[in-house]
Design an enzyme around this catalytic site. Structure first.
Site, PDB file in Angstrom:
ATOM      1  N   ALA A  49       0.854  -1.195   0.000  1.00 28.07           N
ATOM      2  CA  ALA A  49       0.000   0.000   0.000  1.00 28.07           C
ATOM      3  C   ALA A  49       0.886   1.239   0.000  1.00 28.07           C
ATOM      4  CB  ALA A  49      -0.911   0.001   1.224  1.00 28.07           C
ATOM      5  N   GLU A  50       0.533   2.221  -0.861  1.00 29.33           N
ATOM      6  CA  GLU A  50       1.380   3.418  -1.022  1.00 29.33           C
ATOM      7  C   GLU A  50       1.542   4.218   0.258  1.00 29.33           C
ATOM      8  OE1 GLU A  50      -1.446   4.069  -4.547  1.00 29.33           O
ATOM      9  OE2 GLU A  50      -1.227   2.502  -3.057  1.00 29.33           O
ATOM     10  N   ASN A  51       0.605   4.060   1.202  1.00 29.05           N
ATOM     11  CA  ASN A  51       0.724   4.836   2.437  1.00 29.05           C
ATOM     12  C   ASN A  51       1.662   4.178   3.449  1.00 29.05           C
ATOM     13  OD1 ASN A  51      -1.226   2.808   2.694  1.00 29.05           O
ATOM     14  ND2 ASN A  51      -2.291   3.864   4.341  1.00 29.05           N
ATOM     15  N   GLY A  52       2.315   3.062   3.058  1.00 31.15           N
ATOM     16  CA  GLY A  52       3.397   2.550   3.893  1.00 31.15           C
ATOM     17  C   GLY A  52       3.203   1.218   4.560  1.00 31.15           C
ATOM     18  N   ALA A  91       7.564   3.679   0.685  1.00 31.67           N
ATOM     19  CA  ALA A  91       6.546   2.993  -0.116  1.00 31.67           C
ATOM     20  C   ALA A  91       6.729   3.310  -1.605  1.00 31.67           C
ATOM     21  CB  ALA A  91       5.150   3.390   0.348  1.00 31.67           C
TER      22      ALA A  91
END
Length: 217
Positions: A49-52, A91
């Site tokens: 997930a791009e938010n980490g 990320a």
């Protein structure tokens, strides 16, 4: 005409077949989110997930959500054993280094060359492009899940995209409610036709030339 629940599920289920053991995969918002529900238990996959987060799990049961755990779309999520947390710089570093095996995205339009338009419809309010540009450019394989046509019956698979591009020549595979189409150097290749449609119906619904091999699943 919207897409029925079972059609969305069928598209997601077919997309899950593209995911192999040991892959690192990013799922976009919309139908791609559903893909996680169809990964067989013997396949180990780390969802990114791009938010980490690396190692996101299925959606939590109602009442069991953790307020500190959500995906890049802000939807509550769970994590699997071995998951790790990091900041969004890391990320995106994972994405930009080309470490994602597959990214699965929605789209408004895909061209016959694999150009992707999935982040803005002029005149509509959007939340922003998110990680789509980086994901589309850098993932080893880009799979698009979408309706074959829009609500007016226009094909979403076109010769040239009319909407602003997210990335050029990035899409490898398109899975729709009607068909599975591969994007090759020679153009669009029909791989599978979904019940109850015929090859001719898929050709008619596709706004770009479609190569039809002797055998179509």
């Amino acid at each position: 005409m919207g897409m029925g629940v079972n059609v969305r599920e069928a598209i997601a289920k077919r997309a899950a077949e593209e995911i192999k053991d040991g892959m690192v995969v990013n799922l976009g918002i919309g139908i791609p989110t559903l893909v996680a529900n169809y990964i067989p238990p013997n396949i180990n996959v780390m969802f990114h997930a791009e938010n980490g987060v690396l190692g996101t799990g299925p959606a939590p049961l109602t009442g069991e959500e953790d307020a500190n755990l959500c995906n890049a779309g802000g939807i509550p999520m769970t994590v699997v054993p071995g998951a790790s947390y990091f900041d969004s710089t890391m990320a995106f570093g994972i994405i930009r280094r080309g470490l994602l095996d597959v990214t699965i995205l929605g789209a408004f339009e895909v061209s016959e060359k694999g150009d992707l338009a999935n982040w803005i419809v002029p005149g509509k309010i959007v939340s922003g492009m998110g990680g789509a540009v980086d994901l589309a450019q850098k993932a080893k394989k880009v799979i698009v899940l979408m309706n074959h046509t829009d609500k007016y019956g226009n094909s979403k698979i076109v010769r040239e995209c009319s909407l602003p591009l997210t990335a050029e020549k990035c899409v490898n595979l398109i899975i729709t409610d009607m068909a599975v189409i591969e994007i090759t150097n020679e153009g669009l290749q029909l791989i599978e036709v979904k019940e109850p449609y015929s090859v001719d119906e898929v050709i008619k619904a596709t706004g770009a030339p479609l190569h039809v091999p002797d055998y179509v699943k």
